[in-house]
Write a protein that holds these residues in place. Structure first.
Motif, mmCIF file in Angstrom:
data_model
loop_
_atom_site.group_PDB
_atom_site.id
_atom_site.type_symbol
_atom_site.label_atom_id
_atom_site.label_comp_id
_atom_site.label_asym_id
_atom_site.label_seq_id
_atom_site.Cartn_x
_atom_site.Cartn_y
_atom_site.Cartn_z
ATOM 1 N N ARG A 107 0.862 -1.182 0.000
ATOM 2 C CA ARG A 107 0.000 0.000 0.000
ATOM 3 C C ARG A 107 0.897 1.229 0.000
ATOM 4 N NH1 ARG A 107 -2.620 -3.430 3.791
ATOM 5 N NH2 ARG A 107 -4.761 -3.971 3.180
ATOM 6 N N LYS A 108 0.490 2.257 -0.697
ATOM 7 C CA LYS A 108 1.320 3.464 -0.791
ATOM 8 C C LYS A 108 1.585 4.037 0.593
ATOM 9 C CE LYS A 108 1.675 7.926 -3.120
ATOM 10 N NZ LYS A 108 1.020 8.914 -4.003
ATOM 11 N N GLY A 109 2.852 4.326 0.848
ATOM 12 C CA GLY A 109 3.238 4.960 2.104
ATOM 13 C C GLY A 109 3.315 4.031 3.291
ATOM 14 N N GLU A 110 3.064 2.729 3.098
ATOM 15 C CA GLU A 110 3.109 1.771 4.195
ATOM 16 C C GLU A 110 4.242 0.771 3.987
ATOM 17 O OE1 GLU A 110 -0.589 -0.102 5.083
ATOM 18 O OE2 GLU A 110 -1.741 1.758 4.973
ATOM 19 N N LYS A 111 4.691 0.168 5.072
ATOM 20 C CA LYS A 111 5.731 -0.846 5.002
ATOM 21 C C LYS A 111 5.195 -2.089 4.306
ATOM 22 C CE LYS A 111 8.989 -3.369 7.935
ATOM 23 N NZ LYS A 111 9.426 -3.634 9.334
ATOM 24 N N LEU A 112 6.033 -2.711 3.484
ATOM 25 C CA LEU A 112 5.632 -3.947 2.812
ATOM 26 C C LEU A 112 5.331 -5.025 3.833
ATOM 27 C CD1 LEU A 112 8.315 -4.187 -0.027
ATOM 28 C CD2 LEU A 112 5.961 -3.386 -0.262
ATOM 29 N N GLN A 113 4.330 -5.870 3.520
ATOM 30 C CA GLN A 113 4.009 -7.029 4.343
ATOM 31 C C GLN A 113 4.206 -8.300 3.522
ATOM 32 O OE1 GLN A 113 -0.090 -5.204 5.558
ATOM 33 N NE2 GLN A 113 0.347 -6.831 7.022
ATOM 34 N N ASP A 114 4.869 -9.277 4.093
ATOM 35 C CA ASP A 114 4.966 -10.574 3.436
ATOM 36 C C ASP A 114 3.591 -11.236 3.423
ATOM 37 O OD1 ASP A 114 7.648 -10.178 3.138
ATOM 38 O OD2 ASP A 114 8.262 -11.607 4.675
ATOM 39 N N PHE A 115 3.246 -11.859 2.299
ATOM 40 C CA PHE A 115 1.967 -12.544 2.179
ATOM 41 C C PHE A 115 2.163 -14.037 1.916
ATOM 42 C CE2 PHE A 115 -2.029 -13.584 -0.215
ATOM 43 C CZ PHE A 115 -2.901 -13.416 0.856
ATOM 44 N N ILE A 116 2.990 -14.390 0.951
ATOM 45 C CA ILE A 116 3.329 -15.786 0.676
ATOM 46 C C ILE A 116 4.844 -15.875 0.558
ATOM 47 C CG2 ILE A 116 3.073 -17.751 -0.876
ATOM 48 C CD1 ILE A 116 0.407 -16.615 -1.766
ATOM 49 N N THR A 117 5.459 -16.700 1.393
ATOM 50 C CA THR A 117 6.916 -16.822 1.426
ATOM 51 C C THR A 117 7.307 -18.300 1.342
ATOM 52 O OG1 THR A 117 6.968 -16.923 3.845
ATOM 53 C CG2 THR A 117 7.096 -14.738 2.846
ATOM 54 N N GLY A 118 8.595 -18.569 1.491
ATOM 55 C CA GLY A 118 9.081 -19.937 1.519
ATOM 56 C C GLY A 118 9.659 -20.434 0.211
ATOM 57 N N PHE A 119 9.769 -19.553 -0.783
ATOM 58 C CA PHE A 119 10.296 -19.980 -2.078
ATOM 59 C C PHE A 119 11.826 -20.016 -2.104
ATOM 60 C CE2 PHE A 119 6.093 -18.203 -3.082
ATOM 61 C CZ PHE A 119 5.525 -19.316 -3.679
ATOM 62 N N LEU A 120 12.454 -19.464 -1.079
ATOM 63 C CA LEU A 120 13.897 -19.574 -0.902
ATOM 64 C C LEU A 120 14.148 -19.915 0.553
ATOM 65 C CD1 LEU A 120 16.846 -19.219 -1.929
ATOM 66 C CD2 LEU A 120 16.676 -16.812 -1.228
ATOM 67 N N ALA A 121 14.730 -21.070 0.807
ATOM 68 C CA ALA A 121 14.976 -21.500 2.177
ATOM 69 C C ALA A 121 16.317 -22.211 2.260
ATOM 70 C CB ALA A 121 13.860 -22.430 2.649
ATOM 71 N N LYS A 122 17.193 -21.695 3.125
ATOM 72 C CA LYS A 122 18.517 -22.284 3.348
ATOM 73 C C LYS A 122 19.279 -22.511 2.043
ATOM 74 C CE LYS A 122 17.178 -24.501 7.679
ATOM 75 N NZ LYS A 122 17.068 -25.783 8.428
ATOM 76 N N GLY A 123 19.192 -21.510 1.163
ATOM 77 C CA GLY A 123 19.943 -21.552 -0.076
ATOM 78 C C GLY A 123 19.314 -22.365 -1.191
ATOM 79 N N THR A 124 18.159 -22.953 -0.948
ATOM 80 C CA THR A 124 17.472 -23.744 -1.969
ATOM 81 C C THR A 124 16.272 -22.975 -2.500
ATOM 82 O OG1 THR A 124 18.127 -25.836 -0.965
ATOM 83 C CG2 THR A 124 16.253 -25.897 -2.466
ATOM 84 N N VAL A 125 16.159 -22.885 -3.832
ATOM 85 C CA VAL A 125 15.037 -22.189 -4.468
ATOM 86 C C VAL A 125 13.924 -23.200 -4.728
ATOM 87 C CG1 VAL A 125 14.275 -20.919 -6.508
ATOM 88 C CG2 VAL A 125 16.544 -20.475 -5.534
ATOM 89 N N TYR A 126 12.754 -22.936 -4.159
ATOM 90 C CA TYR A 126 11.582 -23.795 -4.344
ATOM 91 C C TYR A 126 10.571 -23.196 -5.318
ATOM 92 C CZ TYR A 126 13.405 -26.327 -0.323
ATOM 93 O OH TYR A 126 14.211 -27.051 0.520
ATOM 94 N N GLY A 127 10.803 -21.977 -5.737
ATOM 95 C CA GLY A 127 9.894 -21.338 -6.681
ATOM 96 C C GLY A 127 10.244 -19.872 -6.843
ATOM 97 N N ARG A 128 9.739 -19.279 -7.939
ATOM 98 C CA ARG A 128 9.966 -17.855 -8.191
ATOM 99 C C ARG A 128 8.659 -17.251 -8.703
ATOM 100 N NH1 ARG A 128 15.456 -16.627 -11.293
ATOM 101 N NH2 ARG A 128 15.205 -14.683 -10.123
ATOM 102 N N PRO A 129 7.904 -16.573 -7.831
ATOM 103 C CA PRO A 129 6.621 -15.985 -8.243
ATOM 104 C C PRO A 129 6.803 -15.037 -9.415
ATOM 105 C CG PRO A 129 6.858 -15.929 -5.857
ATOM 106 C CD PRO A 129 8.189 -16.341 -6.417
ATOM 107 N N CYS A 130 5.861 -15.102 -10.345
ATOM 108 C CA CYS A 130 6.029 -14.359 -11.590
ATOM 109 C C CYS A 130 4.888 -13.375 -11.843
ATOM 110 C CB CYS A 130 6.148 -15.361 -12.741
ATOM 111 S SG CYS A 130 6.653 -14.643 -14.300
ATOM 112 N N ASP A 131 3.643 -13.846 -11.873
ATOM 113 C CA ASP A 131 2.523 -12.944 -12.151
ATOM 114 C C ASP A 131 1.342 -13.292 -11.267
ATOM 115 O OD1 ASP A 131 1.221 -10.822 -13.285
ATOM 116 O OD2 ASP A 131 0.947 -11.731 -15.254
ATOM 117 N N ILE A 132 0.429 -12.345 -11.116
ATOM 118 C CA ILE A 132 -0.749 -12.481 -10.262
ATOM 119 C C ILE A 132 -1.980 -12.053 -11.047
ATOM 120 C CG2 ILE A 132 -1.901 -11.587 -8.182
ATOM 121 C CD1 ILE A 132 0.903 -11.221 -6.968
#
Length: 226
Positions: A171-196
């Motif tokens: 939202r404009k002027g607000e701090k970003l909030q994580d919504f869906i995470t976990g695509f990078l964990a301990k150096g392993t890539v499990y996914g790369r979000p592209c479009d919504i």
């Protein structure tokens, strides 16, 4: 290239740069072009956008994500988001955003400097690769995402940087909030979000071009409109 139709029927097309940072020889590069659906009446709508991969006309605005240059280090420039204004130059390659402030690139100087370059509507960590997004302004949207953008941060090609690899609430002027995470964990890539793509107030699709998956996300108990 990315394209979007506006409610009034205009077509907007994003044309990326030919380089990381250079003075382009083709005027159409690093710009957003507006035209009629049949390709007639083409004109440059905005410029100075290195790579506006995310592009969506919503209401009376054309919004875009933009990927910054790669030669300024691991912590700058910002990945940026704009509510584009017709005829505006957003600065590339001469100027860049860092923590939402505009600076001049020492490699590219111009007489007028960067004082008149527009600051971004919002910004993301350097090299997070902000790509697709959608806006949830429905009256019955969940409070967490109501009147907010969901933005796919594809992630840096350098895993060590670690920025991105998630979907954030913006939202404009607000701090970003994580919504869906976990695509990078301990150096392993499990996914790369592209479009919504929003389906309705309570559900959306998002793509992962690392694993070739389309995910359906919905509020528990809701039924998406496919």
């Amino acid at each position: 290239r990315t394209l979007s139709f506006s409610p009034d029927g205009k077509l907007y097309v994003s044309v990326g740069s030919s380089c990381n940072a250079c003075v382009e020889k083709e005027k159409v590069r690093a710009s957003i072009v507006e035209m009629n659906p049949d390709g007639t009446d083409q004109r440059q709508f905005a410029r100075g956008l290195r790579n506006a991969v995310g592009l969506r006309a919503i209401g009376t605005f054309v919004f875009a994500t933009n990927q910054g240059a790669d030669h300024l280090g691991l912590q700058k420039p910002d990945e940026t988001f704009y509510a584009l204004k017709e005829g505006t130059d957003y600065g590339w390659p001469y100027c860049y955003s860092s923590n939402g402030r505009i600076f001049g690139d020492p490699k590219f100087k111009r007489p007028e400097g960067c004082k008149n370059v527009a600051v971004p509507y919002a910004f993301f960590p350097a090299h997070a690769s902000a790509l697709g997004f959608d806006y949830f302004d429905d009256a019955d949207a969940p409070a967490l995402i109501k009147d907010a953008f969901l933005v796919a941060l594809h992630g840096s090609t350098n895993k060590a940087v670690g920025h991105g690899y998630k979907i954030v609430i913006m939202r404009k002027g607000e701090k970003l909030q994580d919504f869906i995470t976990g695509f990078l964990a301990k150096g392993t890539v499990y996914g790369r979000p592209c479009d919504i793509m929003k389906l309705n107030a309570n559900s959306f699709l998002f793509t992962d071009d690392n694993k070739g998956i389309v995910y359906l996300v919905r509020k528990k108990g809701s039924v998406p409109e496919m």
